[in-house]
Design an enzyme around this catalytic site. Structure first.
Site, PDB file in Angstrom:
ATOM      1  N   ASP A   1       0.836  -1.205   0.000  1.00 48.88           N
ATOM      2  CA  ASP A   1       0.000   0.000   0.000  1.00 48.88           C
ATOM      3  C   ASP A   1       0.872   1.257   0.000  1.00 48.88           C
ATOM      4  O   ASP A   1       2.091   1.176   0.179  1.00 48.88           O
ATOM      5  CB  ASP A   1      -0.958   0.004   1.204  1.00 48.88           C
ATOM      6  CG  ASP A   1      -0.246  -0.159   2.548  1.00 48.88           C
ATOM      7  OD1 ASP A   1       1.001  -0.251   2.575  1.00 48.88           O
ATOM      8  OD2 ASP A   1      -0.930  -0.192   3.572  1.00 48.88           O
TER       9      ASP A   1
ATOM     10  N   ASN B   1      -7.556   0.346  13.862  1.00 48.95           N
ATOM     11  CA  ASN B   1      -8.973   0.250  13.503  1.00 48.95           C
ATOM     12  C   ASN B   1      -9.286  -1.080  12.803  1.00 48.95           C
ATOM     13  O   ASN B   1     -10.359  -1.239  12.236  1.00 48.95           O
ATOM     14  CB  ASN B   1      -9.356   1.423  12.585  1.00 48.95           C
ATOM     15  CG  ASN B   1      -8.486   1.464  11.330  1.00 48.95           C
ATOM     16  OD1 ASN B   1      -7.624   0.594  11.141  1.00 48.95           O
ATOM     17  ND2 ASN B   1      -8.705   2.453  10.485  1.00 48.95           N
TER      18      ASN B   1
ATOM     19  N   HIS C   1      -7.645  -2.242  10.191  1.00 48.22           N
ATOM     20  CA  HIS C   1      -7.347  -2.258   8.758  1.00 48.22           C
ATOM     21  C   HIS C   1      -6.184  -3.200   8.437  1.00 48.22           C
ATOM     22  O   HIS C   1      -5.361  -3.525   9.283  1.00 48.22           O
ATOM     23  CB  HIS C   1      -7.133  -0.841   8.191  1.00 48.22           C
ATOM     24  CG  HIS C   1      -5.800  -0.229   8.461  1.00 48.22           C
ATOM     25  ND1 HIS C   1      -5.527   1.081   8.162  1.00 48.22           N
ATOM     26  CD2 HIS C   1      -4.651  -0.727   8.999  1.00 48.22           C
ATOM     27  CE1 HIS C   1      -4.276   1.344   8.502  1.00 48.22           C
ATOM     28  NE2 HIS C   1      -3.723   0.271   9.003  1.00 48.22           N
TER      29      HIS C   1
ATOM     30  N   GLU D   1      -9.562  -0.222   4.677  1.00 52.96           N
ATOM     31  CA  GLU D   1     -10.084   0.438   5.861  1.00 52.96           C
ATOM     32  C   GLU D   1     -11.420  -0.180   6.276  1.00 52.96           C
ATOM     33  O   GLU D   1     -12.049  -0.900   5.488  1.00 52.96           O
ATOM     34  CB  GLU D   1     -10.274   1.931   5.548  1.00 52.96           C
ATOM     35  CG  GLU D   1      -8.975   2.667   5.236  1.00 52.96           C
ATOM     36  CD  GLU D   1      -8.132   2.932   6.469  1.00 52.96           C
ATOM     37  OE1 GLU D   1      -7.539   1.962   6.994  1.00 52.96           O
ATOM     38  OE2 GLU D   1      -8.042   4.087   6.907  1.00 52.96           O
TER      39      GLU D   1
HETATM   40  P1  PGA Z   1       1.895  -0.518  12.739  1.00 53.53           P
HETATM   41  O1  PGA Z   1       0.834  -0.500  11.581  1.00 53.53           O
HETATM   42  O2  PGA Z   1       2.695  -1.754  12.538  1.00 53.53           O
HETATM   43  O3  PGA Z   1       2.689   0.722  12.529  1.00 53.53           O
HETATM   44  O4  PGA Z   1       1.129  -0.556  14.022  1.00 53.53           O
HETATM   45  C1  PGA Z   1       0.010  -1.583  11.403  1.00 53.53           C
HETATM   46  C2  PGA Z   1      -0.815  -1.365  10.163  1.00 53.53           C
HETATM   47  O5  PGA Z   1      -1.407  -0.292  10.025  1.00 53.53           O
HETATM   48  O6  PGA Z   1      -0.860  -2.260   9.325  1.00 53.53           O
END
Ligand code: PGA
Length: 240
Positions: A67, A136, A138, A143
């Site tokens: 992404d 959240n 995701h 999302e």
């Molecule tokens: P993080 O992100 O490893 O920085 O907590 C996780 C994600 O959003 O996939």
């Protein structure tokens, strides 16, 4: 679904790296897709170290970027391409032709999505994906309420994602859209690893693994993945 819980983030990084290295050693020429959040950083560094010890050849596989933030490129601290280049592709000396990236600066997002889908198809689909879970729920930029459609797409970023993003950029940046490999495509990956650490993620880990399967918690969709290993530290697993 297999769940593996270890003591702390360091142990988790080493164990996930070993699992991925084993996969790569058994499946050279496969396509892999790694998340670029904070969680996998130690694991990515461990893979590079393993390569320096000749335990894995990281240039034997192909890479698809999971992404990217629309509007950010390699010059931007915290962009996914910058993180992956600085921490992994650069130090591991992966040839450019082995990597397919999203260009967050290209206004032709549709073209970017179709090009990524083509790259994935041309390499026989995703062999292994290493994913994180956002606060959240995701996965990549799938999302909450993520579209039920195949392929890659752009998504309006959730408020939680926008506020969490400050930790990557070191400052507020106006990001509103992400481009991502879609969950449907990720569900087709022959092997999926969800890697999560930290107490703050414990509630979303519980909702993702034990709660209802719903697009409102995109990680929960992976309960139905045919070959999923969830790898957690104790803190992230504390509510399971
Ligand atoms: P993080 O992100 O490893 O920085 O907590 C996780 C994600 O959003 O996939």
């Amino acid at each position: 679904m297999k769940i593996i819980i270890v003591e702390n983030h360091n142990e988790l990084s080493v164990l996930v790296a070993q699992k991925i290295a084993t996969y790569i050693n058994h499946n050279p020429n496969t396509l892999v897709c790694f998340a670029a959040g904070d969680t996998p950083l130690g694991m990515l560094r461990e893979l590079v170290t393993m390569q320096s010890r000749k335990e894995v050849d990281l240039s034997s596989v192909w890479y698809a970027q999971l992404d990217e933030w629309i509007g950010l490129g390699i010059e931007d601290i915290g962009s996914c391409v910058r993180v992956m280049t600085d921490v992994f592709f650069g130090p591991a000396n992966i040839p450019k032709e082995r990597i397919h990236l999203f260009d967050g600066l290209d206004p032709d997002t549709n073209g970017q999505c179709r090009a990524m889908e083509k790259w994935i198809a041309a390499h026989g689909g995703i062999g292994l994906t290493l994913l994180g879970i956002g606060m959240n729920g995701h996965i990549g930029f799938n999302e909450p309420g993520t579209p039920d459609r195949e392929g890659c797409f752009t998504v309006s970023l959730d408020d939680t994602t926008k506020s969490v993003s400050v930790k990557y950029f070191g400052a507020e940046r106006s990001v509103s859209t992400g481009i991502t490999i879609g969950w449907y495509e990720l569900m087709q990956a022959r092997t999926a690893i969800l890697m999560v650490c930290g107490e703050a993620k414990a509630p979303i880990v519980k909702a993702s693994l034990k709660g209802e399967v719903t697009v409102d918690v995109p990680a929960s969709l992976f309960q139905n993945h045919s070959s999923l290993t969830v790898m957690l530290d104790k803190a992230a697993a504390s509510l399971l």
